[in-house]
Design an enzyme around this catalytic site. Sequence first.
Site, PDB file in Angstrom:
ATOM      1  CE  LYS A  44      -0.036   3.396   4.612  1.00 39.23           C
ATOM      2  NZ  LYS A  44       0.174   3.522   5.929  1.00 39.23           N
TER       3      LYS A  44
ATOM      4  CG  HIS B 263      -5.716   2.000   5.403  1.00 39.44           C
ATOM      5  ND1 HIS B 263      -5.107   2.948   6.387  1.00 39.44           N
ATOM      6  CD2 HIS B 263      -4.814   1.424   5.135  1.00 39.44           C
ATOM      7  CE1 HIS B 263      -3.762   2.858   6.579  1.00 39.44           C
ATOM      8  NE2 HIS B 263      -3.333   1.698   5.942  1.00 39.44           N
TER       9      HIS B 263
ATOM     10  N   GLY C 135       2.954   2.570  10.362  1.00 39.91           N
ATOM     11  CA  GLY C 135       3.984   3.668  10.615  1.00 39.91           C
ATOM     12  C   GLY C 135       4.627   4.125  11.684  1.00 39.91           C
TER      13      GLY C 135
ATOM     14  CD  GLU D 111      -2.577   5.590   6.638  1.00 39.92           C
ATOM     15  OE1 GLU D 111      -2.567   5.872   5.392  1.00 39.92           O
ATOM     16  OE2 GLU D 111      -1.529   5.224   7.142  1.00 39.92           O
TER      17      GLU D 111
ATOM     18  CD  GLU E 135      -3.324  -2.232   7.357  1.00 38.65           C
ATOM     19  OE1 GLU E 135      -2.350  -2.338   6.848  1.00 38.65           O
ATOM     20  OE2 GLU E 135      -3.799  -0.953   7.262  1.00 38.65           O
TER      21      GLU E 135
ATOM     22  CB  SER F 155       5.723  -1.344  11.782  1.00 36.40           C
ATOM     23  OG  SER F 155       5.347  -0.076  11.997  1.00 36.40           O
TER      24      SER F 155
ATOM     25  CG  ASN G  18      -1.540   1.183   1.322  1.00 38.51           C
ATOM     26  OD1 ASN G  18      -1.551   1.916   0.328  1.00 38.51           O
ATOM     27  ND2 ASN G  18      -2.443   1.326   2.573  1.00 38.51           N
TER      28      ASN G  18
HETATM   29  P1  13P Z   1       3.245   0.644   7.362  1.00 37.24           P
HETATM   30  O1  13P Z   1       3.777  -0.704   6.958  1.00 37.24           O
HETATM   31  O2  13P Z   1       4.016   1.697   7.081  1.00 37.24           O
HETATM   32  O3  13P Z   1       3.244   0.609   9.059  1.00 37.24           O
HETATM   33  O4  13P Z   1       1.938   0.822   6.871  1.00 37.24           O
HETATM   34  C1  13P Z   1       0.979  -0.302   7.033  1.00 37.24           C
HETATM   35  C2  13P Z   1      -0.351   0.073   6.441  1.00 37.24           C
HETATM   36  O5  13P Z   1      -0.956   0.959   6.754  1.00 37.24           O
HETATM   37  C3  13P Z   1      -0.630  -0.701   5.383  1.00 37.24           C
HETATM   38  O6  13P Z   1      -1.946  -0.388   4.680  1.00 37.24           O
END
Ligand code: 13P
Length: 253
Positions: free
Chosen positions: A11, A97, A173, A99, A167, A213, A9
């Site tokens: 982003k 997600h 992140g 976010e 997640e 992560s 992903n």
């Molecule tokens: P990270 O791997 O950067 O923590 O992000 C995970 C994520 O949000 C995948 O959708």
Amino acid sequence: MRKIIIAGNWKMNKTFQETEEFLLELTDFLNEVELNNIEVTICPPALYLEMATDIAFESKFSIGSQNISVHEFGAFTGEISASMLKSMDVEYCIIGHSERRKYFNETNEMINTKLKILRRNKVIPIVCIGETLEEREMGVTKKIITHQLEEVFNDIEIDGNIVIAYEPIWAIGTGKTATPQQAQEIHKFIRKWLTDNYSERIAENLPVLYGGSAKPQNINDLLKQPDIDGGLIGGASLDIEKFSEMIDIAARN
Ligand code: 13P
């Protein structure tokens, strides 16, 4: 046997040129490895989906979108519909997600609508769920996961073409990964929910990915868990070296 999905992903990262370069390098890398039971997917920014599906057509990976509109078509300036994705051979679409929940106020009800639209358009949803740090510390993780599953899957029939991604928000992140045991406990819990609410057959066949992560250093231990069927990878999927290493590890797992 469930397939393993290694999904990136991206982003809101990478330019057009960087995307093209990455996908061509990924193509070369995948030509050299025996993928066995592994599916590799990249979810780039929507603007690059056309170019990405063109490259993927000749390669051993598939393409997913990071989002779709809650509407099917019409006067919704700036939005992208599920049928548009389907018309470009986009195979997967991430919905729910954290976010998008946090910054764009998406609710379980909206995610449920998106899930229904994706099903109608035959794009495979990657449904994200997960708890905040506060919820984990309060000991209500399973309650939150159940609530999300109940609302997002309300009135949804499952015929196999759905992926769930667990997640934990506190691991996204942050560099703080859930331990393989913490992740496995929730993955097992999700599978039990699927058994109770659908059937054992559906629970056994539906891939449940881990996200938060995930990186070359921890992917092996995560994938060794019986209920973890791959990763939804953010930061580490932006780097071709790290992402290829993770695919390599998954292929040998
Ligand atoms: P990270 O791997 O950067 O923590 O992000 C995970 C994520 O949000 C995948 O959708």
